[in-house]
Design a protein around this motif. Structure first.
Motif, PDB file in Angstrom:
ATOM      1  N   LEU A   1      -8.854  -2.998   3.732  1.00  0.00           N
ATOM      2  CA  LEU A   1      -8.983  -1.834   2.866  1.00  0.00           C
ATOM      3  C   LEU A   1      -9.694  -0.689   3.581  1.00  0.00           C
ATOM      4  O   LEU A   1      -9.356   0.469   3.411  1.00  0.00           O
ATOM      5  CB  LEU A   1      -9.742  -2.207   1.588  1.00  0.00           C
ATOM      6  CG  LEU A   1      -9.007  -3.108   0.592  1.00  0.00           C
ATOM      7  CD1 LEU A   1      -9.926  -3.489  -0.558  1.00  0.00           C
ATOM      8  CD2 LEU A   1      -7.756  -2.430   0.066  1.00  0.00           C
ATOM      9  N   GLY A   2     -10.685  -1.020   4.402  1.00  0.00           N
ATOM     10  CA  GLY A   2     -11.401  -0.009   5.179  1.00  0.00           C
ATOM     11  C   GLY A   2     -11.988   1.081   4.318  1.00  0.00           C
ATOM     12  O   GLY A   2     -12.402   0.867   3.169  1.00  0.00           O
ATOM     13  N   ASP A   3     -12.009   2.299   4.856  1.00  0.00           N
ATOM     14  CA  ASP A   3     -12.577   3.446   4.139  1.00  0.00           C
ATOM     15  C   ASP A   3     -11.607   4.040   3.136  1.00  0.00           C
ATOM     16  O   ASP A   3     -12.001   4.851   2.299  1.00  0.00           O
ATOM     17  CB  ASP A   3     -12.998   4.528   5.142  1.00  0.00           C
ATOM     18  CG  ASP A   3     -14.113   4.051   6.060  1.00  0.00           C
ATOM     19  OD1 ASP A   3     -14.896   3.185   5.620  1.00  0.00           O
ATOM     20  OD2 ASP A   3     -14.181   4.533   7.202  1.00  0.00           O
ATOM     21  N   GLU A   4     -10.332   3.699   3.243  1.00  0.00           N
ATOM     22  CA  GLU A   4      -9.335   4.269   2.339  1.00  0.00           C
ATOM     23  C   GLU A   4      -9.189   3.374   1.122  1.00  0.00           C
ATOM     24  O   GLU A   4      -8.122   2.815   0.829  1.00  0.00           O
ATOM     25  CB  GLU A   4      -8.004   4.425   3.063  1.00  0.00           C
ATOM     26  CG  GLU A   4      -8.060   5.400   4.234  1.00  0.00           C
ATOM     27  CD  GLU A   4      -6.705   5.590   4.869  1.00  0.00           C
ATOM     28  OE1 GLU A   4      -5.725   5.009   4.363  1.00  0.00           O
ATOM     29  OE2 GLU A   4      -6.621   6.331   5.863  1.00  0.00           O
ATOM     30  N   ALA A   5     -10.281   3.190   0.401  1.00  0.00           N
ATOM     31  CA  ALA A   5     -10.265   2.334  -0.771  1.00  0.00           C
ATOM     32  C   ALA A   5      -9.349   2.898  -1.843  1.00  0.00           C
ATOM     33  O   ALA A   5      -9.267   4.087  -2.049  1.00  0.00           O
ATOM     34  CB  ALA A   5     -11.684   2.192  -1.319  1.00  0.00           C
ATOM     35  N   GLN A   6      -8.644   2.020  -2.504  1.00  0.00           N
ATOM     36  CA  GLN A   6      -7.702   2.449  -3.535  1.00  0.00           C
ATOM     37  C   GLN A   6      -7.552   1.327  -4.544  1.00  0.00           C
ATOM     38  O   GLN A   6      -8.001   0.211  -4.316  1.00  0.00           O
ATOM     39  CB  GLN A   6      -6.348   2.777  -2.914  1.00  0.00           C
ATOM     40  CG  GLN A   6      -5.807   1.657  -2.038  1.00  0.00           C
ATOM     41  CD  GLN A   6      -4.551   2.057  -1.304  1.00  0.00           C
ATOM     42  OE1 GLN A   6      -3.503   2.197  -1.930  1.00  0.00           O
ATOM     43  NE2 GLN A   6      -4.648   2.254  -0.019  1.00  0.00           N
ATOM     44  N   SER A   7      -6.932   1.662  -5.658  1.00  0.00           N
ATOM     45  CA  SER A   7      -6.667   0.639  -6.659  1.00  0.00           C
ATOM     46  C   SER A   7      -5.667  -0.340  -6.068  1.00  0.00           C
ATOM     47  O   SER A   7      -4.543   0.028  -5.726  1.00  0.00           O
ATOM     48  CB  SER A   7      -6.101   1.275  -7.922  1.00  0.00           C
ATOM     49  OG  SER A   7      -5.775   0.296  -8.871  1.00  0.00           O
ATOM     50  N   THR A   8      -6.078  -1.581  -5.915  1.00  0.00           N
ATOM     51  CA  THR A   8      -5.275  -2.555  -5.202  1.00  0.00           C
ATOM     52  C   THR A   8      -5.212  -3.861  -5.975  1.00  0.00           C
ATOM     53  O   THR A   8      -6.237  -4.385  -6.391  1.00  0.00           O
ATOM     54  CB  THR A   8      -5.865  -2.835  -3.801  1.00  0.00           C
ATOM     55  OG1 THR A   8      -5.899  -1.615  -3.069  1.00  0.00           O
ATOM     56  CG2 THR A   8      -5.041  -3.862  -3.048  1.00  0.00           C
ATOM     57  N   SER A   9      -4.009  -4.365  -6.163  1.00  0.00           N
ATOM     58  CA  SER A   9      -3.813  -5.702  -6.713  1.00  0.00           C
ATOM     59  C   SER A   9      -3.491  -6.641  -5.569  1.00  0.00           C
ATOM     60  O   SER A   9      -2.889  -6.248  -4.572  1.00  0.00           O
ATOM     61  CB  SER A   9      -2.669  -5.710  -7.725  1.00  0.00           C
ATOM     62  OG  SER A   9      -2.943  -4.871  -8.827  1.00  0.00           O
ATOM     63  N   ILE A  10      -3.902  -7.880  -5.722  1.00  0.00           N
ATOM     64  CA  ILE A  10      -3.649  -8.890  -4.703  1.00  0.00           C
ATOM     65  C   ILE A  10      -2.751  -9.957  -5.297  1.00  0.00           C
ATOM     66  O   ILE A  10      -3.093 -10.563  -6.321  1.00  0.00           O
ATOM     67  CB  ILE A  10      -4.958  -9.520  -4.204  1.00  0.00           C
ATOM     68  CG1 ILE A  10      -5.928  -8.431  -3.776  1.00  0.00           C
ATOM     69  CG2 ILE A  10      -4.680 -10.474  -3.052  1.00  0.00           C
ATOM     70  CD1 ILE A  10      -5.378  -7.454  -2.765  1.00  0.00           C
ATOM     71  N   LEU A  11      -1.618 -10.185  -4.665  1.00  0.00           N
ATOM     72  CA  LEU A  11      -0.660 -11.177  -5.124  1.00  0.00           C
ATOM     73  C   LEU A  11      -0.697 -12.377  -4.191  1.00  0.00           C
ATOM     74  O   LEU A  11      -0.428 -12.251  -2.990  1.00  0.00           O
ATOM     75  CB  LEU A  11       0.745 -10.576  -5.154  1.00  0.00           C
ATOM     76  CG  LEU A  11       1.860 -11.472  -5.682  1.00  0.00           C
ATOM     77  CD1 LEU A  11       1.629 -11.803  -7.154  1.00  0.00           C
ATOM     78  CD2 LEU A  11       3.220 -10.807  -5.491  1.00  0.00           C
ATOM     79  N   ALA A  12      -1.054 -13.537  -4.710  1.00  0.00           N
ATOM     80  CA  ALA A  12      -1.070 -14.773  -3.933  1.00  0.00           C
ATOM     81  C   ALA A  12       0.285 -15.446  -4.039  1.00  0.00           C
ATOM     82  O   ALA A  12       0.837 -15.613  -5.135  1.00  0.00           O
ATOM     83  CB  ALA A  12      -2.166 -15.702  -4.449  1.00  0.00           C
ATOM     84  N   GLN A  13       0.828 -15.843  -2.889  1.00  0.00           N
ATOM     85  CA  GLN A  13       2.143 -16.467  -2.857  1.00  0.00           C
ATOM     86  C   GLN A  13       2.167 -17.596  -1.825  1.00  0.00           C
ATOM     87  O   GLN A  13       1.503 -17.513  -0.780  1.00  0.00           O
ATOM     88  CB  GLN A  13       3.216 -15.439  -2.479  1.00  0.00           C
ATOM     89  CG  GLN A  13       3.482 -14.380  -3.529  1.00  0.00           C
ATOM     90  CD  GLN A  13       4.291 -14.914  -4.682  1.00  0.00           C
ATOM     91  OE1 GLN A  13       5.474 -15.197  -4.559  1.00  0.00           O
ATOM     92  NE2 GLN A  13       3.649 -15.055  -5.833  1.00  0.00           N
ATOM     93  N   PRO A  14       2.938 -18.664  -2.073  1.00  0.00           N
ATOM     94  CA  PRO A  14       3.146 -19.659  -1.020  1.00  0.00           C
ATOM     95  C   PRO A  14       3.768 -19.009   0.209  1.00  0.00           C
ATOM     96  O   PRO A  14       4.572 -18.072   0.083  1.00  0.00           O
ATOM     97  CB  PRO A  14       4.108 -20.668  -1.663  1.00  0.00           C
ATOM     98  CG  PRO A  14       3.958 -20.458  -3.133  1.00  0.00           C
ATOM     99  CD  PRO A  14       3.656 -19.002  -3.320  1.00  0.00           C
ATOM    100  N   SER A  15       3.414 -19.490   1.361  1.00  0.00           N
ATOM    101  CA  SER A  15       3.864 -18.841   2.593  1.00  0.00           C
ATOM    102  C   SER A  15       5.382 -18.773   2.692  1.00  0.00           C
ATOM    103  O   SER A  15       5.932 -17.774   3.185  1.00  0.00           O
ATOM    104  CB  SER A  15       3.289 -19.575   3.813  1.00  0.00           C
ATOM    105  OG  SER A  15       3.661 -20.942   3.790  1.00  0.00           O
TER     106      SER A  15
END
Length: 361
Positions: A169-183
């Motif tokens: 994410l670094g300094d460019e923070a933003q509204s972020t969703s994280i999607l977990a998926q099997p590889s």
């Protein structure tokens, strides 16, 4: 699905992809060369199954009678995967993939690419999505996946855990969703969506590795669609693990490592020996498991019946050693009866067919 709340980026891409780290630290020329070599090496593993494998000829590279004066020991690679970890509660880390990414050399070589590809075939991966993924899905909109663009080529960004994603994410923070998926789903998406490849943990050592779509396609074509054995060996061991591995061998077969004997007399296959002198046929869940060992032998696919026939033809085998590059598991002969049963049934069918042919003649 986990959610990081950050301020939205004003100039975000209105389409279904969000360029992130567009000038990633990737030497495209070097990666293209290495990827081509890796793809060619993967092509070499595309072999037809053989009707019979003469297991009895000798251990590959060690044509000596039993007992061998210097028996080959079980591998020094980790028998089990590292203990499960979560850099953020509820988000298990893909520790095996993260570890191999941290070991990537400054000058990426073919071996590093294959090592990363091998460990990408198990566990969970995380995708970064700009905005609220639930809202996008509810509205029927495409998820706005974070990607990297290098010289007009698009690479999907994936992460091995919450810590790697937070670093990205670094300094460019933003509204972020994280999607977990099997590889396997993530890798399949790379192909189906037309990306040029995938980059893991782009803010860390993983940024130096690009897995090109061609190599991913070849690896998936040769893999169990569910990556069953890979995931079993990467997960916690239970009393049922060995049984589940055998069930996977019954359902899908596996690979062995074969090549000319050191004395030039026929073909040999790779074995390992326990400290007590027990003989174990080396069996592999994927041809990459053979290539990663960087030996001269080549992967050869066997069906469940052929694996059982190998056990029958060599009564001195004490069992199988699965994926010796690690994490590995040793399966004792008594636990492999299902394979011998399949081999017996296949022999009976062949014998009946031969009888029918004789009657017709």
């Amino acid at each position: 699905m986990a959610l990081f709340s950050r301020r939205p980026k004003k100039d975000s891409d209105p389409k279904g992809e969000v360029p992130v780290d567009a000038q990633a630290d990737v030497d495209e020329v070097q990666q293209d060369v290495n990827a081509a070599v890796a793809a060619e090496q993967a092509d070499d593993t595309d072999a037809e199954p053989v009707p019979h494998v003469p297991i009895s000829v000798s251990t590959y590279g060690k044509p000596v009678p039993r007992p061998a004066p210097e028996p080959e020991r079980l591998p020094k690679t980790p028998e089990t995967a590292p203990a499960p970890s979560e850099s953020r509660p509820g988000m298990p880390d893909n520790t095996l993939l993260s570890t191999v990414l941290q070991e990537v050399p400054e000058e990426v070589d073919n071996a590093a690419i294959l090592a990363v590809m091998r460990q990408a075939l198990q566990g969970t991966l995380y995708l970064r999505i700009l905005g609220d993924a639930r809202a996008q899905a509810a509205a029927g909109e495409p998820l706005r996946l974070a990607i990297s663009i290098v010289n007009d080529k698009k690479f999907l960004l994936a992460y091995t855990g919450a810590a790697a994603l937070q670093a990205g994410l670094g300094d460019e923070a933003q509204s972020t969703s994280i999607l977990a998926q099997p590889s396997q789903r993530v890798l399949r998406n790379v192909i189906d969506a037309g990306y040029d490849g995938i980059v893991f943990d782009h803010a860390g050592p993983g940024r130096r590795i690009v897995l090109p779509t061609g190599l991913i396609q070849r690896s998936l074509d040769q893999a169990d669609p569910e990556f069953t054995i890979k995931n079993l060996l990467a997960g916690p061991r239970t009393d049922e693990t060995a049984r589940a591995v055998v069930d996977a061998l019954v359902a899908r077969g596996a690979w062995i490592a074969a090549g000319p004997r050191a004395d030039g007399q026929g073909m040999g296959v790779a074995e390992a020996r326990s400290a007590e002198g027990g003989r174990y046929l080396q069996v592999f869940s994927h041809p990459l498991e053979v290539l990663t060992l960087r030996r001269e032998d080549q992967p050869m696919p066997l069906t469940a019946a052929q694996l059982g026939a190998a056990l029958k033809s060599e009564s001195g085998l004490d069992g199988f050693l699965i994926d010796p590059a690690g994490p590995w598991i040793r399966i004792e002969r008594a636990e492999l009866d299902a394979l011998i049963t399949i081999a017996d049934a296949a022999e009976a069918v062949d014998a009946a067919a031969d009888t029918d042919d004789d009657d017709k003649a």
